[in-house]
Design an enzyme around this catalytic site. Structure first.
Site, PDB file in Angstrom:
ATOM      1  N   TYR A 117      -2.328  -1.235  10.361  1.00 12.14           N
ATOM      2  CA  TYR A 117      -2.257  -1.344   8.893  1.00 12.14           C
ATOM      3  C   TYR A 117      -0.928  -0.792   8.372  1.00 12.14           C
ATOM      4  O   TYR A 117      -0.245  -1.422   7.559  1.00 12.14           O
ATOM      5  CB  TYR A 117      -3.434  -0.580   8.284  1.00 12.14           C
ATOM      6  CG  TYR A 117      -3.622  -0.770   6.797  1.00 12.14           C
ATOM      7  CD1 TYR A 117      -4.334  -1.852   6.288  1.00 12.14           C
ATOM      8  CD2 TYR A 117      -3.102   0.156   5.891  1.00 12.14           C
ATOM      9  CE1 TYR A 117      -4.520  -2.020   4.925  1.00 12.14           C
ATOM     10  CE2 TYR A 117      -3.285  -0.005   4.524  1.00 12.14           C
ATOM     11  CZ  TYR A 117      -3.996  -1.096   4.049  1.00 12.14           C
ATOM     12  OH  TYR A 117      -4.171  -1.245   2.688  1.00 12.14           O
ATOM     13  N   SER A 127       0.867  -1.186   0.000  1.00  9.19           N
ATOM     14  CA  SER A 127       0.000   0.000   0.000  1.00  9.19           C
ATOM     15  C   SER A 127       0.901   1.232   0.000  1.00  9.19           C
ATOM     16  O   SER A 127       2.086   1.141   0.363  1.00  9.19           O
ATOM     17  CB  SER A 127      -0.865   0.000   1.271  1.00  9.19           C
ATOM     18  OG  SER A 127      -1.496   1.252   1.473  1.00  9.19           O
TER      19      SER A 127
END
Ligand code: NAD
Length: 263
Positions: free
Chosen positions: A158, A145
């Site tokens: 995350y 990401s």
């Protein structure tokens, strides 16, 4: 249908929806035989399998493995090897998200995000790398990401997991650098998936603005392009990384984020 992955076999985790589904579809269209994994309503999974079967023929192999469990990851890899004969391409894509200030972050959410978004990548690579080494060819693509490269508040687990994915990618890449195997990470910004799109209406309500403004000024505040990355764009990068012209790309964390991490 093109043929850049003709004769290859691929396991794509979290491929019942979103980015993983688009990658599985793109791989099948390029001639690879694909095994799916992920959760979802039975109808959604059946539709995803039928869609791939219509391209590659036969039954589409599928694993319902819960990737938060190392033993289930290992079984999925063994099942994929049995169903496909061998696994040439591994795409570690499955992932979840949870947001909270760090001091309130629930421990079970931290554990689940680290297990699914990071540790499952390690367990799958560990299980499938020996076969790739024996054949001296393999492609590992980890879907990290933009949050594997930079942080945002309230996403402690995350961001930590995705930075870990980039670190794991680099380490594996160096270990396989003298072989026909590569290991790379893709680092998308905000991608138009049902999960991401669902964040827009609540943002609009919270800030008292239209959904269009909620998207450009709030959700995509850090994405200079002010548009979604499309799942097909991420899939195209995965196809490139697994195709015939990418053998020298190894250990890279490739951004596809509309300029987010350039800013
Ligand atoms: P999604 O929710 O549409 O898909 C996630 C997939 O993972 C689904 O198939 C789901 O069933 C599967 N999954 C979740 N938990 C699982 C578990 N325990 N075991 C097995 N499968 C499980 O999400 P998406 O947006 O397509 O995200 C896919 C990947 O891309 C994730 O790793 C995510 O972090 C990453 N990513 C997404 C975006 C975005 O904006 N959508 C941006 C950057 C990175």
């Amino acid at each position: 249908m093109n043929h850049s992955l003709q004769g290859r076999t691929a396991l794509v985790t979290g491929s019942t929806s979103g980015i993983g589904h688009a990658i599985a579809l793109a791989f099948a269209r390029e001639g690879a035989r694909v095994m799916l994994n992920g959760f979802g309503p039975p109808g959604q999974i059946a539709a995803a399998r039928a869609e791939i079967a219509a391209i590659q023929g036969g039954e589409t192999p599928y694993s319902d493995a819960d990737l938060s469990k190392p033993e289930a990851v290992r079984k999925m890899c063994a099942d994929a090897t049995a169903a496909l004969g061998q696994v040439d391409i591994l795409v570690n894509n499955a992932g979840i998200q949870f947001t909270s200030p760090v001091e309130e972050f629930p421990e079970e959410k931290w554990d689940a995000i680290l297990a699914i978004n990071l540790s499952s990548n390690f367990h799958a690579i560990k299980a499938l790398l020996p076969g790739m080494k024996a054949r001296n060819w393999g492609r590992i693509v980890n879907i990290a990401s933009a949050h594997g490269l930079v942080a945002s508040p309230f996403k402690a687990a995350y961001v930590t997991a995705k930075h870990g994915v980039v670190g794991l990618t680099k380490t594996v890449a160096i270990e396989v650098a003298r072989t026909g195997i590569t290991c790379n990470a893709i680092c998308p910004g905000f991608v138009r998936t049902p999960l991401a799109e669902a964040q827009v209406p609540p943002l609009a309500r919270t800030h008292g603005v239209s959904e269009e403004v909620a998207l450009t000024d709030y959700l995509l505040a850090k994405q200079p392009s002010k548009r979604w990355v499309e799942v097909e764009e991420v899939a195209g990068m995965a196809v490139y990384l697994c195709g015939p012209n990418s053998g020298a790309v190894n250990g890279s964390a490739l951004s596809i984020d509309g300029g987010w991490t350039a800013a």
